[in-house]
Design a protein around this motif. Structure first.
Motif, PDB file in Angstrom:
ATOM      1  N   PHE A  20       0.907  -1.194  -0.002  1.00 46.21           N
ATOM      2  CA  PHE A  20      -0.154  -0.003   0.180  1.00 46.21           C
ATOM      3  C   PHE A  20       0.850   1.268   0.175  1.00 46.21           C
ATOM      4  O   PHE A  20       2.213   1.039   0.646  1.00 46.21           O
ATOM      5  N   ASN A  27      -8.706  -1.329   2.103  1.00 44.15           N
ATOM      6  CA  ASN A  27      -8.601   0.024   1.522  1.00 44.15           C
ATOM      7  C   ASN A  27      -9.790   0.725   2.332  1.00 44.15           C
ATOM      8  O   ASN A  27      -9.610   1.956   2.374  1.00 44.15           O
ATOM      9  N   TYR A  54      -3.628   3.124  -0.464  1.00 41.07           N
ATOM     10  CA  TYR A  54      -4.401   2.289  -1.634  1.00 41.07           C
ATOM     11  C   TYR A  54      -3.406   1.331  -1.797  1.00 41.07           C
ATOM     12  O   TYR A  54      -2.165   1.431  -1.760  1.00 41.07           O
ATOM     13  N   ALA A 106      -4.607   2.780  -9.784  1.00 41.32           N
ATOM     14  CA  ALA A 106      -4.525   2.818  -8.464  1.00 41.32           C
ATOM     15  C   ALA A 106      -4.380   4.288  -7.815  1.00 41.32           C
ATOM     16  O   ALA A 106      -3.575   5.075  -8.514  1.00 41.32           O
ATOM     17  N   GLY A 107      -4.841   4.533  -6.855  1.00 47.21           N
ATOM     18  CA  GLY A 107      -4.870   6.026  -6.058  1.00 47.21           C
ATOM     19  C   GLY A 107      -5.854   6.874  -6.750  1.00 47.21           C
ATOM     20  O   GLY A 107      -6.548   6.820  -7.723  1.00 47.21           O
ATOM     21  N   ALA A 134      -4.160   8.273  -2.596  1.00 48.46           N
ATOM     22  CA  ALA A 134      -4.604   7.774  -1.407  1.00 48.46           C
ATOM     23  C   ALA A 134      -5.687   9.045  -1.005  1.00 48.46           C
ATOM     24  O   ALA A 134      -5.220  10.224  -1.368  1.00 48.46           O
TER      25      ALA A 134
END
Lengths: 154, 158
Positions: free
Chosen positions: A12, A46, A52, B70-71, B73
């Motif tokens: 992550f 998540n 993530y 992805a992402g 965050a």
């Protein structure tokens, strides 16, 4: 021996660039990172973190019930080294630890990779192995014994 | 969220010699090779074992996939990204499984330090772990035992 549980390592990344990883185990036979069971755990993680998941590594393991040869001629520090050629001349070096003395030629340093069990190993590697990007490997004519030992402090 | 497989998998052979020392050999194989007990993995394992006096005690295949989309965050209230939420699970064989989640949301905790099992996200995570995961030996996870925040110590100024 029965197959071990499959290990899943999820990596992550947080908002400020820090990374952390989590390792969990799922039943053996699960080898697809997009498997619903793996994804269910990833999605649940998540939902409780500000990071993530961007990488999943799955390790499928098969244990063997074997014992090493007692009083061998060579231990793991000595390796049988074979340098395979990839596309564009790149070198792909494989080292088998604890080589058997029987595969060495008369000088105890070189290995004839075109005969016997060394040749069978090279055939298996060129048949089923490849470079990181999928390139074909070409076997060498010779292998060598490589000793990896720490130098003595003076 | 879809993860894209790398073009090659990694085959790793683990050896142990008569002195108990460990060594390994790694190489790349086709991404279609996923069973360490069959196919190319088995063939290479057998051929390598025939060259060695050490014991080839385990064959592993490492499959790597990355999420190309992805992402990023999310932002939110969390005290420090280096904080971890520690979860403990009881298992069918009596062992305890620990899991640490980094950068946990503040909602994970009931009083800033203890994990709140009644939080919907926490409850979903617990359920996903118990339903889908096992111990390394294959025993089932049976219950959540508790959890708390872990905060690494700050480096002392010299």
């Amino acid at each position: 021996m029965a197959a071990l549980s499959t290990r899943v390592k999820a990596t992550f990344k947080t908002r400020y660039g820090l990374e952390f990883s989590m390792t969990f185990y799922v039943p053996p036979g699960i080898v697809d990172p997009n498997d619903s069971r793996v994804q269910a755990v990833i999605a649940a993680i998540n939902a409780v973190t500000n990071a993530y998941c961007f990488r999943i590594e799955i390790t499928a393991a098969n244990p063997h019930a074997v014992t090493p040869t007692s009083s061998p001629d060579y231990v793991n520090e000595d390796k049988a080294e074979f340098v395979f050629s990839g596309e564009g001349g790149t070198a792909h070096t494989l080292k088998v630890p604890g080589l058997k003395a029987a595969i060495l030629t008369g000088d105890n340093e070189t290995i004839n990779a075109l005969a016997g069990t060394p040749h069978a190993f090279c055939i298996a590697v060129t048949t089923y192995g490849q470079g990181a990007g999928g390139e074909t490997l070409v076997q060498p004519a010779l292998g060598h014994r490589r000793a990896a030992r720490k130098t003595l402090k003076k | 969220m879809a993860f894209d497989l790398n073009p090659s998998n990694v085959l790793q052979l683990l050896f142990r010699d008569a002195n108990g020392k460990h060594a390994s050999m790694k190489m790349y194989i086709d991404s279609g090779e996923t069973d360490p007990s069959a196919g190319g993995a088995a063939a290479i394992s057998a051929a390598a074992a025939a060259l060695s006096d050490s014991a080839l005690y385990e064959t592993q295949i490492l499959i790597v996939a990355e999420d190309s989309s992805a992402g990023p965050a999310t932002s939110g209230d969390y005290d420090r990204p280096s904080d971890k939420a520690l979860f403990r699970f009881n298992t069918a064989d009596g062992t305890i499984v620990h899991q640490q989640i980094g950068a946990p949301l503040n909602t994970v905790f009931s009083n800033a330090w203890d994990v709140d099992a009644l939080d919907s996200g926490v409850a979903a995570y617990i359920a996903a772990m118990i339903t889908n995961c096992t111990t390394q030996e294959g025993a089932a996870l049976i219950a959540f035992d508790g959890g708390n925040r872990r905060r690494p110590p700050r480096r002392k100024q010299q």
